[in-house]
Motif scaffolding. Structure first.
Motif, PDB file in Angstrom:
ATOM      1  N   PRO A  34       0.500  -1.235  -0.024  1.00 53.30           N
ATOM      2  CA  PRO A  34      -0.097   0.032  -0.056  1.00 53.30           C
ATOM      3  C   PRO A  34       0.991   1.215   0.080  1.00 53.30           C
ATOM      4  CG  PRO A  34      -0.822  -1.552   1.599  1.00 53.30           C
ATOM      5  CD  PRO A  34       0.497  -2.144   1.177  1.00 53.30           C
ATOM      6  N   ALA A  35       0.297   2.348  -0.559  1.00 55.09           N
ATOM      7  CA  ALA A  35       0.908   3.867  -0.501  1.00 55.09           C
ATOM      8  C   ALA A  35       1.378   3.989   0.681  1.00 55.09           C
ATOM      9  CB  ALA A  35       0.157   4.566  -1.199  1.00 55.09           C
ATOM     10  N   TRP A  36       2.955   4.313   0.914  1.00 55.36           N
ATOM     11  CA  TRP A  36       3.631   5.018   2.132  1.00 55.36           C
ATOM     12  C   TRP A  36       3.891   3.742   3.169  1.00 55.36           C
ATOM     13  CZ3 TRP A  36       5.412   9.542   1.534  1.00 55.36           C
ATOM     14  CH2 TRP A  36       4.936  10.443   0.589  1.00 55.36           C
ATOM     15  N   TRP A  44       3.590   9.571  -5.667  1.00 54.27           N
ATOM     16  CA  TRP A  44       3.655  10.807  -5.364  1.00 54.27           C
ATOM     17  C   TRP A  44       5.199  11.365  -5.663  1.00 54.27           C
ATOM     18  CZ3 TRP A  44       7.306  12.919  -1.618  1.00 54.27           C
ATOM     19  CH2 TRP A  44       6.786  14.102  -1.207  1.00 54.27           C
ATOM     20  N   LEU A  45       6.239  10.632  -5.539  1.00 59.61           N
ATOM     21  CA  LEU A  45       7.448  10.880  -5.722  1.00 59.61           C
ATOM     22  C   LEU A  45       7.814  11.354  -7.011  1.00 59.61           C
ATOM     23  CD1 LEU A  45      10.280  11.539  -4.249  1.00 59.61           C
ATOM     24  CD2 LEU A  45      10.798   9.198  -4.446  1.00 59.61           C
ATOM     25  N   GLY A 269      10.903  14.284   2.130  1.00 57.43           N
ATOM     26  CA  GLY A 269       9.460  14.490   1.918  1.00 57.43           C
ATOM     27  C   GLY A 269       8.782  13.513   2.816  1.00 57.43           C
ATOM     28  N   GLU A 270       9.228  12.036   2.569  1.00 62.84           N
ATOM     29  CA  GLU A 270       8.471  11.256   3.694  1.00 62.84           C
ATOM     30  C   GLU A 270       8.215  11.785   4.897  1.00 62.84           C
ATOM     31  OE1 GLU A 270       8.247   7.910   6.212  1.00 62.84           O
ATOM     32  OE2 GLU A 270      10.238   8.492   5.701  1.00 62.84           O
ATOM     33  N   ASP A 277       0.741  16.928  10.883  1.00 63.97           N
ATOM     34  CA  ASP A 277      -0.959  16.966  11.044  1.00 63.97           C
ATOM     35  C   ASP A 277      -1.592  17.139   9.595  1.00 63.97           C
ATOM     36  OD1 ASP A 277      -3.361  16.447  12.167  1.00 63.97           O
ATOM     37  OD2 ASP A 277      -3.130  18.438  13.525  1.00 63.97           O
ATOM     38  N   CYS A 278      -1.162  16.121   8.866  1.00 62.88           N
ATOM     39  CA  CYS A 278      -1.953  16.053   7.514  1.00 62.88           C
ATOM     40  C   CYS A 278      -2.904  15.068   7.193  1.00 62.88           C
ATOM     41  CB  CYS A 278      -0.694  16.285   6.589  1.00 62.88           C
ATOM     42  SG  CYS A 278       0.214  14.407   6.377  1.00 62.88           S
ATOM     43  N   GLY A 279      -3.176  14.204   7.866  1.00 65.02           N
ATOM     44  CA  GLY A 279      -4.108  13.312   8.004  1.00 65.02           C
ATOM     45  C   GLY A 279      -3.647  12.184   6.846  1.00 65.02           C
ATOM     46  N   GLY A 280      -2.501  12.002   6.475  1.00 67.58           N
ATOM     47  CA  GLY A 280      -2.040  11.208   5.228  1.00 67.58           C
ATOM     48  C   GLY A 280      -1.716  11.851   3.867  1.00 67.58           C
ATOM     49  N   GLU A 281      -2.240  13.278   3.835  1.00 68.10           N
ATOM     50  CA  GLU A 281      -2.103  14.330   2.437  1.00 68.10           C
ATOM     51  C   GLU A 281      -1.137  15.259   2.802  1.00 68.10           C
ATOM     52  OE1 GLU A 281      -3.514  13.218  -0.175  1.00 68.10           O
ATOM     53  OE2 GLU A 281      -4.551  11.680   0.802  1.00 68.10           O
TER      54      GLU A 281
END
Length: 391
Positions: A34-36, A44-45, A269-270, A277-281
């Protein structure tokens, strides 16, 4: 102390070389995850790299950075780059209060662009002009335009010594300090080693190497402290690989990251996604332009290896205090909910004189970028009584 004005001016050929390297990236094969889940998301990269090479305007970012008054100082043989923004106006009968604010990794002095607006010009944000600050925001040795130290041993404690000399050279005999991440360690070192100079320190992070002074009568840990230590150990096992690499074999990973802009973007970036506090976005909090301005500072100055060196030095000189040792300098602490650790107040009070403790409603590790207004209000509140003493 020699102080010279400084402006950022990256050569055109360096910008062209960056784009060439991005276009020549040999992309790693993807894995069925899964992503991330296993690090920076490849999709994303690729999108970020495409924007960096084709749409990101470094010259616009450079002009924005150069709006901050910047300088280079020779501090006891170490060149230190710093921004120095003075208060826009001050209430009658008051003086602007001097504050040194220190960034961490993977940030830079760019983290503070919005926070400095809040601190230096409170009237523009509806705050009290009596709360105006003169802010000095240095780049840590080895970061951005502060060259790497010529000699080994530049831990948070030695940086604190440099900051005292820098502030004195700017005419500030007494001052306050603020910081998160590595900057929190520097601020603590200022309070520990320079209590006659530093009125108080405000933190939004507790260094992971911190071990409090626990006297014989206090050795039993509270349930909250036990939970915190378990949480910290669990986090280190799953998320702390970067810090172990920085602190043990920095040159190995630096060889790759200094050569590959996409690798550097993944490494940095990771963390902005995982620690905010971005909720994954991640781009719900940080624009591509802001992310890439910070990453580009690392790229153009080739500082990723020297920046890692401070992890090595801090591992050799950790933030640990002996039985009976206490820091009497007032400490303020803002605990943001998505910070990477969440110490209970009692853990700090074992060593520190905690004068202000605030549990924040939102924000993460990069509080100065994520929630500059919230952080500024906490800083103003903490230093208000100390400012009155220093008038």
């Amino acid at each position: 102390m020699q102080i010279d004005p400084f402006e950022i001016a990256i050569a055109d050929q360096d910008i062209d070389d960056l784009r060439r390297r991005i276009h020549a990236t040999r992309w790693a094969p993807t894995t069925p995850a899964p992503a991330w889940q296993q690090g920076a998301d490849p999709a994303w990269l690729r999108e970020l790299a495409s924007y960096w090479a084709g749409q990101f305007d470094w010259r616009a970012a450079e002009r924005r950075l150069n709006q901050l008054p910047q300088f280079l100082a020779d501090v006891n043989g170490q060149t230190v780059h710093f921004a120095h923004r003075r208060a826009a106006s001050v209430a009658p009968g008051f003086q602007a209060y001097p504050l040194v604010i220190t960034h961490g990794w993977p940030g830079s002095f760019f983290e503070f662009h919005a926070l400095l607006d809040q601190l230096c010009d409170p009237v523009a944000f509806g705050a009290d002009p009596a709360d105006a600050f003169d802010v000095v925001a240095p780049s840590l040795p080895g970061f951005a335009f502060s060259p790497a130290p010529a000699q080994a041993g530049m831990s948070a404690f030695q940086v604190a010594d440099l900051w005292v000399l820098l502030m004195r050279g700017l005419g500030y005999e007494r001052f306050g300090a603020q910081g998160g991440d590595l900057g929190a360690g520097v601020s603590i070192a200022l309070a520990a080693h320079h209590p006659r100079v530093v009125d108080g320190i405000h933190l939004n992070f507790l260094p992971s190497s911190y071990e409090p002074a626990i006297g014989a009568a206090q050795r039993e840990l509270t349930p909250a402290e036990q939970d915190y230590l378990r949480e910290k150990n669990d986090w280190a096992a799953l998320e702390g690989g970067y810090a172990h690499q920085h602190g043990t074999k920095p040159l190995t990973v630096a060889a790759s990251l200094n050569d590959s802009p996409v690798g550097l973007a993944a490494w940095i970036g990771e963390k902005f996604r995982a620690w905010s506090d971005c909720g994954g976005e991640v781009e719900s909090v940080f624009s591509k332009d802001d992310l890439l301005t910070n990453i580009s500072l690392y790229w153009f100055t080739q500082c990723i290896g020297p920046a890692m060196q401070m992890y090595w030095e801090n591992r050799l000189q950790p933030m640990r205090f002996s039985d009976g040792e206490r820091i009497d300098t007032p400490v303020g602490f803002a605990l943001f909910p998505k910070e990477i650790n969440h110490p209970p107040r009692s853990w700090l009070e074992r060593t520190f004189n905690v004068a202000q403790w605030s549990e924040m409603p939102a924000g993460g590790h990069f509080a100065a970028m994520e929630k500059p207004a919230l952080l500024a209000a906490e800083i103003r509140k903490f230093f208000r009584p100390l400012r009155q003493k220093a008038r």
